[in-house]
Each structure stands twice: as C-alpha cells, then as structure tokens.
Scaffold this active site. Structure first.
Site, PDB file in Angstrom:
ATOM      1  N   ARG A   1       0.806  -1.231   0.000  1.00  0.00           N
ATOM      2  CA  ARG A   1       0.000   0.000   0.000  1.00  0.00           C
ATOM      3  C   ARG A   1       0.833   1.272   0.000  1.00  0.00           C
ATOM      4  O   ARG A   1       0.309   2.362  -0.188  1.00  0.00           O
ATOM      5  CB  ARG A   1      -0.971  -0.012   1.190  1.00  0.00           C
ATOM      6  CG  ARG A   1      -2.139  -0.943   0.963  1.00  0.00           C
ATOM      7  CD  ARG A   1      -2.964  -1.108   2.213  1.00  0.00           C
ATOM      8  NE  ARG A   1      -2.285  -1.946   3.206  1.00  0.00           N
ATOM      9  CZ  ARG A   1      -2.688  -2.097   4.454  1.00  0.00           C
ATOM     10  NH1 ARG A   1      -3.733  -1.419   4.896  1.00  0.00           N
ATOM     11  NH2 ARG A   1      -2.037  -2.877   5.276  1.00  0.00           N
TER      12      ARG A   1
ATOM     13  N   GLN B   1      13.412 -14.539   5.235  1.00  0.00           N
ATOM     14  CA  GLN B   1      12.150 -15.250   5.002  1.00  0.00           C
ATOM     15  C   GLN B   1      11.931 -15.302   3.497  1.00  0.00           C
ATOM     16  O   GLN B   1      11.735 -14.268   2.868  1.00  0.00           O
ATOM     17  CB  GLN B   1      10.988 -14.502   5.685  1.00  0.00           C
ATOM     18  CG  GLN B   1       9.673 -15.259   5.599  1.00  0.00           C
ATOM     19  CD  GLN B   1       8.468 -14.404   5.978  1.00  0.00           C
ATOM     20  OE1 GLN B   1       8.511 -13.180   5.946  1.00  0.00           O
ATOM     21  NE2 GLN B   1       7.372 -15.056   6.323  1.00  0.00           N
TER      22      GLN B   1
ATOM     23  N   ASP C   1       7.177  -1.815  11.265  1.00  0.00           N
ATOM     24  CA  ASP C   1       6.410  -0.690  10.723  1.00  0.00           C
ATOM     25  C   ASP C   1       5.667   0.084  11.815  1.00  0.00           C
ATOM     26  O   ASP C   1       4.704   0.786  11.539  1.00  0.00           O
ATOM     27  CB  ASP C   1       5.451  -1.160   9.611  1.00  0.00           C
ATOM     28  CG  ASP C   1       4.413  -2.161  10.095  1.00  0.00           C
ATOM     29  OD1 ASP C   1       4.473  -2.577  11.274  1.00  0.00           O
ATOM     30  OD2 ASP C   1       3.522  -2.518   9.296  1.00  0.00           O
TER      31      ASP C   1
ATOM     32  N   TYR D   1      25.931  29.967   2.765  1.00  0.00           N
ATOM     33  CA  TYR D   1      26.136  28.522   2.735  1.00  0.00           C
ATOM     34  C   TYR D   1      27.512  28.216   3.300  1.00  0.00           C
ATOM     35  O   TYR D   1      28.520  28.737   2.812  1.00  0.00           O
ATOM     36  CB  TYR D   1      26.036  27.978   1.299  1.00  0.00           C
ATOM     37  CG  TYR D   1      26.484  26.542   1.218  1.00  0.00           C
ATOM     38  CD1 TYR D   1      25.765  25.538   1.877  1.00  0.00           C
ATOM     39  CD2 TYR D   1      27.643  26.179   0.539  1.00  0.00           C
ATOM     40  CE1 TYR D   1      26.196  24.225   1.858  1.00  0.00           C
ATOM     41  CE2 TYR D   1      28.079  24.861   0.514  1.00  0.00           C
ATOM     42  CZ  TYR D   1      27.344  23.899   1.174  1.00  0.00           C
ATOM     43  OH  TYR D   1      27.778  22.597   1.163  1.00  0.00           O
TER      44      TYR D   1
ATOM     45  N   ALA E   1      25.740  38.701   4.559  1.00  0.00           N
ATOM     46  CA  ALA E   1      24.676  38.220   3.675  1.00  0.00           C
ATOM     47  C   ALA E   1      25.233  37.756   2.341  1.00  0.00           C
ATOM     48  O   ALA E   1      26.046  38.427   1.719  1.00  0.00           O
ATOM     49  CB  ALA E   1      23.663  39.336   3.440  1.00  0.00           C
TER      50      ALA E   1
ATOM     51  N   ALA F   1      33.284  42.878   0.213  1.00  0.00           N
ATOM     52  CA  ALA F   1      32.031  42.471  -0.419  1.00  0.00           C
ATOM     53  C   ALA F   1      32.299  42.048  -1.861  1.00  0.00           C
ATOM     54  O   ALA F   1      33.064  42.687  -2.580  1.00  0.00           O
ATOM     55  CB  ALA F   1      31.037  43.622  -0.390  1.00  0.00           C
TER      56      ALA F   1
HETATM   57  C1  UD1 Z   1      -0.397  -7.578  12.210  1.00  0.00           C
HETATM   58  C2  UD1 Z   1      -1.100  -8.491  13.227  1.00  0.00           C
HETATM   59  C3  UD1 Z   1      -2.268  -7.756  13.849  1.00  0.00           C
HETATM   60  C4  UD1 Z   1      -1.778  -6.471  14.487  1.00  0.00           C
HETATM   61  C5  UD1 Z   1      -1.076  -5.621  13.427  1.00  0.00           C
HETATM   62  C6  UD1 Z   1      -0.479  -4.338  13.998  1.00  0.00           C
HETATM   63  C7  UD1 Z   1      -0.761 -10.746  12.397  1.00  0.00           C
HETATM   64  C8  UD1 Z   1      -1.377 -11.893  11.679  1.00  0.00           C
HETATM   65  N1  UD1 Z   1      -1.535  -9.678  12.553  1.00  0.00           N
HETATM   66  O1  UD1 Z   1      -1.315  -7.302  11.169  1.00  0.00           O
HETATM   67  O2  UD1 Z   1      -2.881  -8.574  14.833  1.00  0.00           O
HETATM   68  O3  UD1 Z   1      -2.854  -5.780  15.071  1.00  0.00           O
HETATM   69  O4  UD1 Z   1       0.007  -6.369  12.849  1.00  0.00           O
HETATM   70  O5  UD1 Z   1       0.573  -4.585  14.838  1.00  0.00           O
HETATM   71  O6  UD1 Z   1       0.366 -10.834  12.849  1.00  0.00           O
HETATM   72  N2  UD1 Z   1       5.795  -9.524   7.856  1.00  0.00           N
HETATM   73  C9  UD1 Z   1       6.842 -10.372   7.539  1.00  0.00           C
HETATM   74  N3  UD1 Z   1       6.575 -11.504   6.847  1.00  0.00           N
HETATM   75  C10 UD1 Z   1       5.342 -11.861   6.469  1.00  0.00           C
HETATM   76  C11 UD1 Z   1       4.262 -10.992   6.801  1.00  0.00           C
HETATM   77  C12 UD1 Z   1       4.522  -9.835   7.500  1.00  0.00           C
HETATM   78  O7  UD1 Z   1       7.999 -10.092   7.866  1.00  0.00           O
HETATM   79  O8  UD1 Z   1       5.184 -12.920   5.864  1.00  0.00           O
HETATM   80  C13 UD1 Z   1       6.104  -8.285   8.604  1.00  0.00           C
HETATM   81  C14 UD1 Z   1       5.772  -7.029   7.822  1.00  0.00           C
HETATM   82  O9  UD1 Z   1       6.913  -6.563   7.139  1.00  0.00           O
HETATM   83  C15 UD1 Z   1       5.361  -6.066   8.923  1.00  0.00           C
HETATM   84  C16 UD1 Z   1       4.858  -6.965  10.035  1.00  0.00           C
HETATM   85  O10 UD1 Z   1       5.307  -8.262   9.758  1.00  0.00           O
HETATM   86  O11 UD1 Z   1       6.453  -5.311   9.402  1.00  0.00           O
HETATM   87  C17 UD1 Z   1       3.348  -6.943  10.172  1.00  0.00           C
HETATM   88  O12 UD1 Z   1       2.796  -7.378   8.935  1.00  0.00           O
HETATM   89  P1  UD1 Z   1       1.498  -6.686   8.347  1.00  0.00           P
HETATM   90  O13 UD1 Z   1       1.175  -7.357   7.051  1.00  0.00           O
HETATM   91  O14 UD1 Z   1       1.633  -5.217   8.369  1.00  0.00           O
HETATM   92  O15 UD1 Z   1       0.431  -7.191   9.427  1.00  0.00           O
HETATM   93  P2  UD1 Z   1      -0.903  -6.480   9.815  1.00  0.00           P
HETATM   94  O16 UD1 Z   1      -1.940  -6.833   8.803  1.00  0.00           O
HETATM   95  O17 UD1 Z   1      -0.649  -5.050  10.106  1.00  0.00           O
HETATM   96 MG    MG Z   2       1.024  -3.593   9.640  1.00  0.00          MG
END
Ligand code: UD1
Ligand code: MG
Length: 421
Positions: free
Chosen positions: A16, A75, A105, A335, A349, A392
């Site tokens: 997004r 991963q 995030d 600068y 200046a 100047a």
């Molecule tokens: C997740 C939680 C939710 C929580 C929300 C905010 C789960 C299933 N849900 O949802 O309960 O309220 O965060 O904290 O955990 N990521 C990976 N690998 C993956 C998927 C995600 O590293 O396969 C990482 C993403 O980069 C991100 C974090 O995990 O930093 C959270 O993933 P995101 O997809 O944002 O989860 P949410 O839908 O926000």
């Molecule tokens: Mg998230």
C-alpha cells in the site's frame, strides 16, 4: 548467547506504500522507521536483534549495516507473521530466555513499555506476555478476546472478526515477549485456516495457552506508541507524532521553539538550553547546538553541524559538516559547507563557501573575528586568517590564503591597495 533478544519483522512488501523502497525504510523525521524500532528494542535491554528480511532484503540490510547488535534472518516467501518468526529459528538456535517480537512498521514504539513487559516477564515466567493497547479506533488491528473474568483467550484478526468482536477496542500492537525455546513448539502447530491463508503469529499465544503454558495480555501501551505505517497517510501521521515528541523533549530540556508546528528537528540532534529556534527551520542529521544560540527563521542545519554557544544562524543560511565557534554569526543567506568559522567571526549576507569542485570536497577555515563580506565566495581549500576582512563580492580562490589581519577585495581577491593582475 545471552539475552534478552529481539525479533523484528520487516519482510513484508508494504504494497500500500506503492514504492520500490522497502516499507520499513521509509523515513520518519529523517530516519528509516526500522531504526526507531531497533533503538526501542535495544533501549529495553535486547542484546541481540534479529531483523527478518524478505522483500527488499538487500536495502534493509544496507540500511542497518552499521548496527553492531543486528543480525538478519531471511524469510523466502511472505507466508505470514508466524512464518516470519519461524525464519529466525536457525539464528537463535540454542538460545533460551525471553525474546521480544516486534514489527518494523511501528516506529513510535518506546523502550519504556517494552522494558516494563520484560520486568513483568522476570516475575511471571510466562510463555508469552502480550503488550496490548486500548484505542478509540481499533480498525486495522487484531482484537484481544478475553473471557468474562478478563482472562486472555485469543487474538482475532480484523478480517476474521464478527461485528461484536470488531467492536472490541483492546488491540494487538504486535508487541510480544515470548519465552524461547517454547515459542518454536507453538509455531510448529500454526496452520493457515484464516481469511488470508497465512501463518498468523497472532495464533501463537492461544496455542501456547492450549499447551498449558502461561500467557498474559497486559495493556502497557499507549495509542500513540502503536501507530502502524501501512500507507503514505500513516507515514505523515507518524512523522507528526514523532516530531512533536522530539520537540517536546527539547523544550523540556530548555530550548525555546517559537512555533512547534513549523519546526523540523530530527531526533539525532542535541541542542543546548536557552537556544531559540524560529519558525521554518530544519535541523537534520547529527547536529550539535550549544547554549543560547539563535536559529532561523528559515535556517537549515544539516549533518555534522556544530554550533558552539551564542552562535547566530539567520534566514536562508545552510550549514553542513561545519563548526561555528563561540559567538560566530551568519545572519542571512549564506552557505557554509566543510567549514570552521572562528569565534566571533561574521559571515555577511550572501557569502558562501565553494566546497565542491566537482570531484572532491575542500575545507574552508575562517579565523576568529574575521569578517567575510557580503556576496563573497571562498573557494576551498582556503584559509581566511584571524581578524582578516574579505571585501564584499570578493572571490578568494583556492589556496590563496588570506593573512591574519589582512583585507582582500575583488575578483580574484587580492590585498587592498595592490593593483589587479
Ligand atoms: C499484524 C497483526 C495484527 C496487528 C497488526 C499491527 C498478524 C497476523 N496480525 O497485522 O494482529 O494488530 O500487525 O501490529 O500478525 N511480515 C513479515 N513476513 C510476512 C508478513 C509480515 O515479515 O510474511 C512483517 C511485515 O513486514 C510487517 C509486520 O510483519 O512489518 C506486520 O505485517 P502486516 O502485514 O503489516 O500485518 P498487519 O496486517 O498489520
Ligand atoms: Mg502492519
């Protein structure tokens, strides 16, 4: 390995954001989001920080290269947050003890509530302590389900909620302390029977509970701590909150900020008491400002700027990798790059250092009490001696140093009274 350790999830695409840059590298107040989470984990006591990378792995690794306590786990496919944690198993092989699990995030997470969770863990010896928050608008978060006695039951993802569950305003901010190696057993048992067909980490606490292990959900987080960045709109909100935290800290430390809504300071700067910052000023990178300085309006202090006490930097002045000693002034339109400006010197200046010749950057040294005239150019490397005056409009060319106390004028600059060449 000694703990505690932390696992930070940062392998997701961040679709997004509509960006070619990995989501966790988008900047909040001048720094990538993930670096705040690294700092919070470290501040709460984590001795080793495992960052799970996947989408944009190389970018994330490069951004965190200099952090001595950070290691990476890869991963391969983004199969969900549970799978992401599973990817750390090899790196943490043999470790037993508490592990934070956090997401990359949520840049506003603070070390204090994390440290509280860890303290509780020392007492509770739980398999999982889940930090929760009670928020006015729970949308987007997993919800915390409790029984009638208030005991934790499980986390339900928003997509899997019925309307009654969706109305619950205690949420999961993805801020956990798990006990290792117990967590690995629970992760083995995760399945993908949910709306997204993913391995959800959020199922692990209830699974541990069903394995007769202790799980507690504690509302230790504030709504501001858990702002998750999934869109550019969230990024702007995170920026605003972080900026007000930084400015608030500075004001508590004795810095006057005339208009906090229009002042931009990144968290890496140190600013002394009785300094006043006027509106529309930007201070970015590692910047040190002494006591009783005046900055702005419209000043731009960049990385490596050091201002000693009583320095004045006025409108449309930009500094980078430069030191201004006690009482030096650059009040308008200047600068200063790779420069040392001596105590009490005055930069008029429109004066600038020409510090880049297209290939390398050169240093400009300006002595104490020197006067650098309006509209002059100092072509680096060059030195203007103590108490010297640059007229100047003069152009002081490369290596044509100005003697202490001398006055030079013209283009190219020459001592006053000397015939032009
Ligand atoms: C997740 C939680 C939710 C929580 C929300 C905010 C789960 C299933 N849900 O949802 O309960 O309220 O965060 O904290 O955990 N990521 C990976 N690998 C993956 C998927 C995600 O590293 O396969 C990482 C993403 O980069 C991100 C974090 O995990 O930093 C959270 O993933 P995101 O997809 O944002 O989860 P949410 O839908 O926000
Ligand atoms: Mg998230």
């Amino acid at each position: 390995m000694t703990g505690p350790v932390a696992i930070l999830l940062a392998a997701g695409h961040g679709k997004r954001m509509r960006s070619t840059k990995a989501k966790v590298l988008h900047e909040v107040c001048g720094r990538p989001m993930i670096s705040y989470v690294v700092e919070a984990a470290r501040g709460a006591g984590a001795k080793k920080i495992v960052v799970v990378v996947g989408a944009g792995a190389d970018q994330v690794k490069t951004a965190l290269e200099g952090e001595p306590d950070v290691v990476f786990a890869y991963q391969e496919q983004q199969l969900g947050t549970g799978d992401a944690v599973r990817a750390c198993r090899a790196v943490l092989d043999g470790y037993s003890g508490p592990a934070f699990v956090l997401v990359g995030d949520e840049p506003l997470i603070r070390p204090e509530p994390l440290a509280d969770l860890l303290d509780r863990q020392k007492v509770e010896h739980a398999a999982c302590l889940l930090g929760t928050a009670i928020v006015p608008d729970p949308s987007g978060f997993g919800r915390i389900l409790r029984d009638s006695a208030g005991r934790f039951l499980r986390i339900i993802e928003q997509r899997d909620c019925n309307p009654e569950e969706a109305a619950i305003n205690e949420v999961n901010p993805s801020c956990y302390v798990f006990e290792l190696p117990g967590l690995w057993d629970a992760l083995e048992r995760l399945d993908t029977g949910n709306a997204q067909g993913e391995y959800y980490l959020t199922d692990a606490p209830a699974l541990l509970q069903s394995m007769r292990r202790k799980v507690l959900a504690l509302p230790v987080l504030e709504p501001d701590d858990i702002l998750g960045v999934n869109t550019r709109q969230h990024l702007a909100q995170a920026h605003a909150l972080m900026q007000s935290r930084i400015l608030d800290r500075l004001m508590t430390e004795g810095v006057s900020i005339v208009d906090p809504r229009n002042t931009y300071v990144d968290g890496r700067s140190e600013i002394g008491p009785d300094t006043v910052i006027f509106p529309f000023s930007v201070i970015s990178g590692h910047v040190k400002v002494g006591r009783a300085c005046r900055i702005g309006p419209f000043a731009h202090l960049r990385d490596g700027t050091v201002l000693e006490d009583g320095v004045e930097i006025g409108a449309f002045v930009e500094t980078v990798r430069s030191r201004m000693e006690i009482g030096a002034r650059a009040r308008h339109l200047a600068y200063l790059g790779d420069a040392r400006v001596g105590a009490g010197a005055n930069i008029s200046a429109g004066a600038i250092t020409a510090n880049f010749d297209g290939r390398t950057k050169g240093v400009t040294t300006i002595g104490d009490r020197a006067l650098v005239g309006a509209g002059s150019i100092l072509v680096a490397p060059v030195t203007v001696g103590e108490g010297a005056t640059v007229g100047a409009g003069a152009v002081v060319t490369k290596r044509h140093d100005v003697e202490p106390g001398a006055t030079v004028v013209g283009v190219p600059a020459r001592p006053l009274g000397e015939k032009s060449r």
